[in-house]
Write an enzyme that holds these catalytic residues in place. Structure first.
Site: not given
Length: 342
Positions: A169-171
């Site tokens: 998942l993106d940050k």
């Protein structure tokens, strides 16, 4: 330990001889492991394919680029001889791979990072990742990642490539992630992701009012001018990307209309939902990379959460699914927009 896995194209023997070294009292100690030898016996349906392509399919826990590096460095043999990336397979070869640690793997350290564990058994671990947590060490983020936290709280994950991480998942995206606790579970989860059978549903808050439902079937590639961004593309290197969306509720942030949508992924490209919704003209609230920077004051990150996750359990073969409530900050912006929590 020897593990035999039967596949359509080869019989794989994984001879794992590792000795994890970890000291929970000293976070400065690196985690090390010995080389894991992988032996393959190809079958006729590999005939005519390049060596690197065959191996990328048979050992999906390693990237194709990593496999190519090993071939070039002499860590892959075919019938006991040195190999080449573009070698054409006949379909009856015996292949031995001697996986090597990447130059940056020595930097991975166990760190005491709080984990929100939603589910755990002997095969898998389901995590609710908070916004702000990077998943995997990379340039600029060599520590303080989910991987570092996994190695601290579950030391046995040192024996699994990438500490069992099979997707990201993106940050600044929160939500559900599954982590494999064994090599067999990791291989099976990667196969499910490749087969697009893993069910992933996200909640996203977007600017504007999209149709009640729809599907975005638009290939994606790296943006041709801004390398930090992805983009819908017709380039020959673009990869298929499919997102289904459904409108859940509408509201207003001051005088600006917003919509809460549920997005289901068939593919898992980098920034897929963010790019696909922006391509329709409905960028995510808080997304300054793809969206409306002048409205960044409303939310401190992209309003996106992996809310539901479903898969076939790699050990039991049963369908399993998890769902979590919206993160506190996401729930607050929904209420601020005058919408009821779904």
């Amino acid at each position: 330990m020897a593990i035999n896995v039967l596949q359509n194209e080869a019989i794989i023997s994984l001879n794992s001889d590792f000795d994890p070294v970890i000291d929970d009292q000293d976070e400065s100690d690196d985690i090390t492991q010995e080389v894991e030898t992988i032996e393959l016996k190809l079958r006729p349906n590999s005939c005519g394919e390049r060596l690197d392509k065959v191996l990328a399919k048979l050992v999906p826990q390693y990237s194709r680029s990593r496999i190519q590096q090993w071939i070039e460095a002499g860590f892959v043999t075919v019938d006991g001889q040195a190999s080449r990336i573009k070698m054409t397979m006949l379909g009856d070869e015996s292949i031995v791979i001697y996986p090597q640690a990447a130059p940056d793997e020595g930097a991975y350290k166990a760190e005491d990072i709080e984990l929100d564990v939603v589910y755990e058994d002997d095969s898998i671990l389901v995590i609710n990742k908070p916004a702000g947590l990077v998943v995997h060490p990379a340039a600029g983020n060599w520590s303080g990642t989910l991987l570092n936290g996994l190695l601290f709280h579950r030391p046995a994950l040192v024996s699994v490539p990438r500490a069992g991480i099979v997707h990201r998942l993106d940050k600044d995206t929160s939500g559900l992630m599954v982590v494999a606790k064994t090599l067999i579970a990791q291989t099976e989860l990667v196969r499910q992701l490749q087969a697009r059978s893993v069910k992933r549903e996200y909640a996203a808050l977007v600017w504007g009012t999209p149709n009640q439902s729809g599907t975005v079937d638009a290939a994606m590639a790296r943006h041709n001018r801004d390398r930090l961004k992805m983009a819908v593309s017709q380039s020959v290197v673009a990869k298929p990307a499919i997102t289904h969306y459904q409108r859940l509720a509408t509201g207003m942030l001051e005088r600006f209309p917003v919509t809460l949508v549920a997005c289901q992924l068939e593919t898992g490209r980098t920034h897929q939902i963010r790019v696909h919704m922006q391509s329709l003209g409905f960028p995510l609230v808080g997304d300054t990379l793809y969206g409306k920077q002048h409205l960044a004051r409303f939310f401190h990150r992209q309003a996106l959460q992996a809310r539901r996750l479903g898969l076939i359990h790699p050990q039991t073969g049963q369908a399993v699914e998890w769902e979590i409530p919206l993160a506190t900050d996401f729930a607050d912006i929904i209420k601020q927009a005058g919408m009821q929590l779904p």
